[in-house]
Design an enzyme around this catalytic site. Structure first.
Site, short mmCIF file in Angstrom:
data_model
loop_
_atom_site.label_atom_id
_atom_site.label_comp_id
_atom_site.label_asym_id
_atom_site.label_seq_id
_atom_site.Cartn_x
_atom_site.Cartn_y
_atom_site.Cartn_z
N GLU A 32 0.79 -22.04 0.30
CA GLU A 32 0.26 -21.21 1.38
C GLU A 32 0.45 -21.92 2.72
O GLU A 32 0.10 -23.09 2.88
CB GLU A 32 -1.22 -20.93 1.14
CG GLU A 32 -1.99 -20.36 2.31
CD GLU A 32 -1.38 -19.09 2.88
OE1 GLU A 32 -1.36 -18.95 4.12
OE2 GLU A 32 -0.92 -18.24 2.09
N GLY A 46 -7.38 -1.05 2.32
CA GLY A 46 -7.80 0.10 1.54
C GLY A 46 -7.39 -0.09 0.09
O GLY A 46 -6.23 -0.41 -0.19
N ARG A 111 -9.94 -7.73 4.29
CA ARG A 111 -8.87 -8.39 3.54
C ARG A 111 -9.34 -9.77 3.09
O ARG A 111 -9.02 -10.23 1.99
CB ARG A 111 -7.62 -8.49 4.42
CG ARG A 111 -6.42 -9.14 3.75
CD ARG A 111 -5.23 -9.16 4.71
NE ARG A 111 -4.06 -9.79 4.13
CZ ARG A 111 -3.81 -11.09 4.13
NH1 ARG A 111 -4.69 -11.92 4.67
NH2 ARG A 111 -2.72 -11.58 3.59
N TYR A 220 -8.20 12.86 16.95
CA TYR A 220 -6.82 13.11 17.37
C TYR A 220 -6.78 13.45 18.86
O TYR A 220 -7.52 14.32 19.33
CB TYR A 220 -6.23 14.25 16.54
CG TYR A 220 -6.24 13.95 15.07
CD1 TYR A 220 -5.26 13.15 14.49
CD2 TYR A 220 -7.24 14.46 14.25
CE1 TYR A 220 -5.28 12.85 13.13
CE2 TYR A 220 -7.27 14.17 12.89
CZ TYR A 220 -6.28 13.37 12.34
OH TYR A 220 -6.32 13.07 10.99
N ASP A 311 5.02 -7.14 1.10
CA ASP A 311 5.62 -6.90 2.41
C ASP A 311 6.97 -7.58 2.56
O ASP A 311 7.78 -7.18 3.41
CB ASP A 311 4.68 -7.40 3.52
CG ASP A 311 3.48 -6.48 3.71
OD1 ASP A 311 3.40 -5.45 3.02
OD2 ASP A 311 2.61 -6.82 4.54
#
Length: 467
Positions: A32, A46, A111, A220, A311
């Site tokens: 890491e 999510g 996260r 919106y 990713d």
């Protein structure tokens, strides 16, 4: 020597993969780059049933659910393009109904919380090494040699790039391919990454005017929109999406705090509910970050004994909340493929895999995940394009279609994704997962749509996914 996996990146992808490997006593080490394993970057994540069922198999789901509590059963408030608000309390919320149909709701957590849970679940925490930024990878006979910024070297059978969109493993994979004079290696895939929108995301103390009822807020405006979720600790996760000039590869900008201040100064008065402005949310922020929303599915995820996942292989738009779930599915699918090869090698009294074995396992992983990742990227692009601007099509969808069948459509997509998603093979199935057709309540899962509703639903599908 036992088979050893080197994992670059202690991300959701890396830690999930380590947890799956431990289930089958496969050796690994995580390298890491950060000095800590779970830095607070201000990001939320999510979690959908497709990912939660894998976390359940790993023994992490109940811990995550305790973090969230009942705050996941949120009521929805929508601010339409015309400034009108739609907020109707439902007898059963979307996450509750999703839980009745699949066994799992939709959850939003820090996260950092997910990373901490995955790390604490590991038996061999000493295999997770921090301040180990990968700088160089060489192919050696029967394996790989990975070098880090501090001068350390690590050897293993394979290396997995779980190190994000700017992956060092992907860069080194292509360098090795070029040196091997692989024809396709002359394509600069990094230049294909594109971004035409940006996102300011953060975590705030929940404004008092929002009350204690868990909420999902969608608001919106002409050229921008907000998405917000009530979460544990009386907090609020929020996202502000807006467009930017399209950029690719190295031309994609990195934003500063001054850029963030310029973006929000004209947005502070935006009413996201009838009584709460974005300014109310922003002034109570605990952390915030402005980023370009990068999107791409790379054409090739592996070369020799190097593989990218998460990713590093495909970047999804956050509007779909699918990124972390795809990562967990990929970790499960990868170990499934590797174990099939290792089982055959064991039958031949060897613990190692040949170059051909590794190539076949990696190719199986990409083949099983590529179309799913591409569909998710396209869904994110189309969803964002549909609601990013105050257009006739967007108004029709938000004002008239979505209130009637929007949640039905999303429910169908999420349930189907859970049914078709990867699981970890040869261990106990997800504890809370429901069999197809089973429900936790007789009131859900048996709704019959009229012919007219089906017709509107098909229209919604076309508008939502293909426009």
């Amino acid at each position: 020597m036992p088979f050893r996996v080197i994992i670059a990146g202690g991300s959701v992808a890396g830690l999930t993969l380590a947890n799956v490997l431990e289930k089958f006593d496969i050796d690994y080490v995580i390298l890491e780059a950060h000095a800590v394993i779970a830095p607070q970057l201000g990001a939320s994540i999510g979690l959908l049933p497709s990912g939660l069922q894998i976390l359940d198999q790993l023994g992490c789901y109940e811990s995550i659910r305790r973090h969230v509590g009942a705050d996941c059963y949120y009521q929805t408030t929508v601010r339409r393009f015309d400034g009108q608000f739609r907020s109707k309390k439902k007898d059963i919320t979307f996450p509750e109904e999703l839980e009745q149909k699949t066994g799992y709701p939709q959850l939003f957590i820090d996260r950092q919380m997910l990373l901490e849970t995955l790390f604490e679940n590991l038996k061999f925490k000493e295999r997770v090494l921090t301040s180990k930024r990968v700088t160089h990878i060489d192919s050696v006979e029967g394996g790989v040699c990975v070098c880090t910024e501090d001068g350390s070297e690590y050897t293993g059978d394979i290396v997995i790039g779980a190190d994000g969109i700017h992956s060092a493993v992907r860069r080194e994979m292509w360098r090795n391919a070029r040196e091997a004079e692989l024809e396709a290696s002359h394509i600069d895939e990094g230049s294909c990454i594109q971004a035409d929108s940006k996102c300011l995301f953060g975590i705030s103390q929940r404004p008092a005017a929002l009350g204690s009822t868990p909420r999902q807020i969608n608001a919106y405006f002409d050229d921008w929109n907000y998405m917000m979720f009530s979460v544990p600790g009386n907090r609020l996760y929020w996202f502000l999406f807006t467009g930017m000039e399209k950029a690719c590869g190295g031309q994609i900008p990195r934003f500063t705090k001054e850029d963030e201040a310029d973006l929000v100064k004209d947005r502070l008065g935006d009413l996201v509910t009838e009584s709460v402005t974005f300014g109310d949310v922003y002034k109570h922020r605990q952390i915030s970050t402005l980023v370009a929303v990068e999107e791409h599915v790379f054409a090739r995820w592996h070369f020799r004994r190097m593989l990218t996942i998460g990713d590093a292989a495909h970047k999804l738009h956050p509007i779909t909340a699918q990124g972390g779930n795809h990562v967990m599915e990929a970790a499960a699918a990868l170990v499934n493929a590797l174990r099939r090869k290792l089982s055959r090698a064991s039958a031949k009294d060897t613990a190692s895999l040949s170059d051909n074995d590794v190539a076949e396992a990696f190719a199986e992983l990409q083949a099983s995940r590529y179309d799913r990742a591409l569909a998710a990227v396209l869904q994110g692009q189309r969803s964002n394009a549909l609601v990013a601007k105050n257009t006739f099509l967007a108004r029709m969808f938000i004002h008239y279609v979505f209130p009637w069948v929007g949640e039905r459509l999303i429910m169908h997509l999420v349930v189907q994704s859970a049914k078709t998603g990867a699981r970890i093979e040869d261990i106990a199935p997800p504890k809370y997962a429901l069999a197809s057709g089973e429900t936790r309540s007789s009131r859900s899962g048996r709704l019959l749509w009229s012919a007219g509703a089906i017709g509107v639903g098909l229209l919604a599908t076309v508008l939502y996914l293909y426009c």
